[in-house]
Each structure stands twice: as structure tokens, then as C-alpha cells.
Design a protein around this motif. Structure first.
Motif, PDB file in Angstrom:
ATOM      1  N   THR A  60     -12.891  10.012  -4.154  1.00  0.00           N
ATOM      2  CA  THR A  60     -12.159  11.031  -4.724  1.00  0.00           C
ATOM      3  C   THR A  60     -11.064  10.525  -5.757  1.00  0.00           C
ATOM      4  N   LEU A  61     -10.623   9.573  -5.510  1.00  0.00           N
ATOM      5  CA  LEU A  61      -9.483   8.901  -6.205  1.00  0.00           C
ATOM      6  C   LEU A  61      -9.892   7.739  -7.596  1.00  0.00           C
ATOM      7  N   GLY A  62     -11.121   7.786  -7.171  1.00  0.00           N
ATOM      8  CA  GLY A  62     -12.026   6.911  -8.148  1.00  0.00           C
ATOM      9  C   GLY A  62     -11.592   5.411  -7.847  1.00  0.00           C
ATOM     10  N   LEU A  63     -11.363   5.001  -6.593  1.00  0.00           N
ATOM     11  CA  LEU A  63     -10.932   3.675  -6.399  1.00  0.00           C
ATOM     12  C   LEU A  63     -12.223   3.160  -5.514  1.00  0.00           C
ATOM     13  N   THR A  64     -12.326   1.687  -5.263  1.00  0.00           N
ATOM     14  CA  THR A  64     -13.170   1.003  -4.274  1.00  0.00           C
ATOM     15  C   THR A  64     -12.228   0.594  -3.395  1.00  0.00           C
ATOM     16  N   PRO A  65     -12.887   0.106  -2.222  1.00  0.00           N
ATOM     17  CA  PRO A  65     -12.199  -0.479  -1.094  1.00  0.00           C
ATOM     18  C   PRO A  65     -11.465  -1.935  -1.483  1.00  0.00           C
ATOM     19  N   LYS A  66     -12.246  -2.634  -2.516  1.00  0.00           N
ATOM     20  CA  LYS A  66     -11.678  -3.965  -2.954  1.00  0.00           C
ATOM     21  C   LYS A  66     -10.532  -3.904  -3.825  1.00  0.00           C
ATOM     22  N   ASP A  67     -10.484  -2.710  -4.364  1.00  0.00           N
ATOM     23  CA  ASP A  67      -9.111  -2.615  -5.304  1.00  0.00           C
ATOM     24  C   ASP A  67      -8.097  -1.897  -4.884  1.00  0.00           C
ATOM     25  N   ALA A  68      -8.291  -1.251  -3.662  1.00  0.00           N
ATOM     26  CA  ALA A  68      -7.350  -0.201  -2.993  1.00  0.00           C
ATOM     27  C   ALA A  68      -6.180  -0.959  -2.256  1.00  0.00           C
ATOM     28  N   GLY A  69      -4.826  -0.717  -2.582  1.00  0.00           N
ATOM     29  CA  GLY A  69      -3.725  -1.286  -1.738  1.00  0.00           C
ATOM     30  C   GLY A  69      -3.256  -0.261  -0.641  1.00  0.00           C
ATOM     31  N   LEU A  70      -2.208  -0.614  -0.155  1.00  0.00           N
ATOM     32  CA  LEU A  70      -1.996   0.471   1.025  1.00  0.00           C
ATOM     33  C   LEU A  70      -1.471   1.636   0.831  1.00  0.00           C
ATOM     34  N   ALA A  71      -0.880   1.678  -0.403  1.00  0.00           N
ATOM     35  CA  ALA A  71      -0.571   3.107  -0.701  1.00  0.00           C
ATOM     36  C   ALA A  71      -1.696   3.899  -0.981  1.00  0.00           C
ATOM     37  N   ASP A  72      -2.852   3.306  -1.927  1.00  0.00           N
ATOM     38  CA  ASP A  72      -4.020   3.784  -2.206  1.00  0.00           C
ATOM     39  C   ASP A  72      -4.469   4.373  -0.957  1.00  0.00           C
ATOM     40  N   LYS A  73      -4.706   3.463   0.075  1.00  0.00           N
ATOM     41  CA  LYS A  73      -5.665   3.774   1.179  1.00  0.00           C
ATOM     42  C   LYS A  73      -4.799   5.034   1.843  1.00  0.00           C
ATOM     43  N   GLN A  74      -3.514   5.055   1.942  1.00  0.00           N
ATOM     44  CA  GLN A  74      -2.853   6.295   2.370  1.00  0.00           C
ATOM     45  C   GLN A  74      -3.061   7.600   1.883  1.00  0.00           C
ATOM     46  N   ALA A  75      -3.092   7.405   0.141  1.00  0.00           N
ATOM     47  CA  ALA A  75      -3.342   8.647  -0.694  1.00  0.00           C
ATOM     48  C   ALA A  75      -4.914   8.971  -0.187  1.00  0.00           C
TER      49      ALA A  75
END
Length: 385
Positions: A60-75
Motif C-alpha cells: 500500500t505504501l509502495g515499499l518493499t521489505p528490503k528498503d523498509a525501516g522500523l517506522a515504515d513497517k509500523q506505518a
């Protein structure tokens, strides 16, 4: 002791979410719900612990597991949780199953009052015929306080509701005695002592936060509570019942503990370490008798900043863990009492309380079947200093 037939099923992110598409795998979800419906018809009460919210939310956020940080994963978890629950709801209704959602953090499991409140909620939902679906509350957790994986969270749930079976579905058939890619690797069908296989359990999945190591830790926690744990691949047809009926290959971890002693189980198996004490070798040798607690004059060192009511890990002077117990005092109070051992509590702290730092009834010796925690080497206050 609970008389109901209860099963806790843990589903990994890789089974629920496509690794490339980051979308729900509805074929697996249909197979799972069909199997749960069949198990419920046989009289089983089922609880699901489900990963996948953060993985779906990344798309949904247009991210991948490899480039996601902690804040990204929380969001991402905030975005993905309603999506994955909507998928569960749609498929469950096809089989006449009503679902309920529970989001948990490690604090909910480590705090005794929250633990009991969660247990009461689960018991009521099961009594009303609901299918509880549990996930770690990734939206608010951080690296410091998160459970870290849904395997151990699911094991704590199995302990909590006194389940008979705990099934961890993953992308592999079960445990091997070494990396399965190595020549000569042997499949392990049955496990009594989890510690034998810990060195062979490195690595984790792309989407999940756990791997075979966390599954072994979770299996040990289940074993200690009298729950049989299973590790198996998440196939489409009868993923759970085929394991319970021994119709396909899987790893079974034999139940060893006493399921009736929920208090001792809760004390013994911790998700996080609040703090620890080092006690004299003489005191450590006597803790296994169950006749004495930990006194102020037993303490050699205090580690960490903890509060009254936290569960501490107890080590001897050689660094070997020997017990876990509920403390009557915060860390700063413990240091004061230990440095003024022999004086009345009231004269040291200004109020009257229990003479023992940890009472005997709130202390559980670590047995061979428990996986010990290594003694921390930082933030240690020596009583002699």
C-alpha cells in the motif's frame, strides 16, 4: 485445568502474503478456513496467530521489505491490518465462522494483570464460538519492546489458554539437524530437547521477522507448558488436521511440562528480560529446594532498571541461570537493601514490606528443559562497590 480441546495455529507472513505481489494469498486462506471449520465441527476450539499485516501494508505504501525501516513497517502495519482482517472476514463467513481481532504487545504478556485480562477475553470469545485472530501490535511496538516474532507470541497464547496443540505453519516441512541445503542433512521428526538443534536454526524469511530459531524457542515454551508443538509446511489442503492426524511429514516437539501450573509457566518463560540478579553460589544451590526465596544478603550484583512486580532472571556467580522470579522491589531499592543487608526494610526504604527480595512462592528454578538466557554484561551494579 481447561477441559476443552484447544489448538493454537501460527501462520507466517510468507503463507498469507505473496512475496512479489505483497497481496493476500486467498487460495491458502480458503484452505485454512475450511480446515478450521472441520476442526471446530470435531469439537476443537481454535485460535489463530497471524502475521502478514505489515507485509500487505508495504505494498500500500509502495515499499518493499528490503528498503523498509522500523517506522515504515509500523506505518505499513497500520495500513495492512484492516486489509488482512477484511480478507479473513470474507473467507471465514463462507464457512459460517465469526472472527474477532486481538492486537498484543510483549507488555501484554509480561504484565500479569494484562495477561489475565487477555486470557479472560480469549476464554469468553471461545465460549461464544468466535475465532480469535491475534497479531503483534506492530504499529506501536519498537525494536526495544517488540515480541520480535509471532512464533513466541503464539506460544505464549498456547500457554495462556492451556491448549493441547500448537501448530506452526511455515514454508518448510519442519526441522533439519543442520542447514537443509547441506549434504547429508537429516529431517527431524520428533524433538525432546530443543537445545540440541539451536545451532542448526539460523536464518529467517524475507517477509517474516522470525525463522527456525524462533520456532524452536517457541516450541520449547509450549513444551514447558504441557503443549505439544508441531512445525509443518503450510499446504493448501487440510494444513492443520493433516498434521494432527500424522498424515504428512512434520516435526513434533513433545510436551514435557505441567499444564496445570499456569502461574509457574508464566514466571518461567519470558519474552523479554526486565532485569536480573546475581546471587551467591551458596544461595543459588539452595533455590531448587523451593524452601527459600532470595534475601538481600544473597545478592552479589543487580542488572538493569526494573520495577516492582517485574520478573527477573537469577544467575549464580559463574554466570549460569538458575531461576526466575517476581521481585518485591524496584532495582534501586534492591541495591539499597543488598548494600544494607541485615537492616530492617523499613529503616532502609522508609516503609514496611516483605523481607525477601523475591519470595519462595514467586520463584521458579530453571530446569534442564528450559532454554537459559545468557547473563547480561552491561548496566550491572555490583553490591560490593
Amino acid at each position: 485445568m481447561n477441559d476443552q480441546k484447544r489448538i493454537v495455529v501460527k501462520i507466517g507472513s510468507g503463507l498469507l502474503v505473496g512475496e512479489e505481489s505483497l497481496a493476500v494469498r486467498y487460495a491458502f486462506l480458503h484452505g485454512m478456513m475450511a480446515d478450521i471449520a472441520a476442526l471446530r465441527a470435531e469439537g476443537y476450539e481454535v485460535v489463530l496467530t497471524s502475521s502478514g499485516a505489515a507485509a500487505i501494508g508495504l505494498g500500500t505504501l509502495g515499499l518493499t521489505p528490503k528498503d523498509a525501516g522500523l517506522a515504515d513497517k509500523q506505518a505499513a502495519a497500520a495500513c495492512g491490518q484492516p486489509l488482512i482482517m477484511n480478507a479473513y472476514k470474507q473467507v471465514a463467513l463462507e464457512f459460517g465462522i465469526d472472527i474477532a481481532q486481538i492486537l498484543l504487545t510483549s507488555e501484554d504478556m509480561e504484565n500479569r494483570r494484562r495477561f489475565l485480562n487477555t486470557k479472560n477475553t480469549l476464554d469468553r470469545l471461545l465460549a461464544k464460538g468466535m475465532l480469535p485472530i491475534i497479531n503483534e501490535n506492530d504499529t506501536i511496538t519498537t525494536e526495544e519492546i517488540r515480541v520480535g516474532d509471532n512464533d513466541r507470541l503464539a506460544a505464549k497464547v498456547a500457554q495462556m489458554i492451556q491448549a493441547q496443540h500448537f501448530v506452526m505453519l511455515t514454508g518448510v516441512e519442519g526441522l533439519y539437524d543442520r542447514d537443509p541445503d547441506e549434504p547429508g542433512a537429516q529431517f527431524v521428526e520428533e524433538v525432546e530437547d530443543v537445545s540440541i538443534y539451536l545451532e542448526a536454526t539460523t536464518g529467517k524469511s524475507t517477509l517474516g521477522s522470525g525463522g527456525m530459531l524462533t520456532k524452536m524457542q517457541a516450541a520449547n515454551m509450549a513444551q514447558n507448558a504441557g503443549v505439544t508443538a508441531y512445525i509443518a509446511s503450510g499446504i493448501l489442503d487440510s494444513p492443520v488436521s493433516s498434521v494432527l492426524k500424522n498424515e504428512r511429514r512434520h516435526t513434533r516437539c513433545i510436551a514435557q511440562g505441567d499444564a496445570s501450573s499456569s502461574w509457574r509457566v508464566w514466571l518461567a518463560d519470558r519474552l523479554t528480560m526486565a532485569g536480573s540478579l546475581v546471587v551467591s553460589n551458596e544461595a543459588a544451590a539452595q533455590l531448587g529446594t523451593g524452601q527459600r526465596g532470595i534475601r538481600a544478603d544473597d545478592i552479589v550484583a543487580v542488572q538493569g532498571e526494573y520495577a516492582k512486580g517485574d520478573v527477573l532472571h537469577i544467575y549464580d556467580e559463574k554466570g549460569e541461570e538458575c531461576a526466575r522470579g517476581l521481585t518485591n522491589y524496584a532495582s534501586n531499592e534492591t541495591v539499597l537493601l543488598a548494600r544494607r543487608a541485615g537492616e530492617a526494610v523499613e529503616s532502609v526504604l522508609g516503609y514496611h514490606s516483605n523481607a525477601d527480595v523475591i519470595a519462595a512462592r514467586n520463584l521458579v528454578p530453571i530446569e534442564d528443559r528450559h532454554l537459559p538466557r545468557e547473563a547480561p554484561d552491561d548496566d550491572v551494579t555490583s553490591i560490593a562497590s
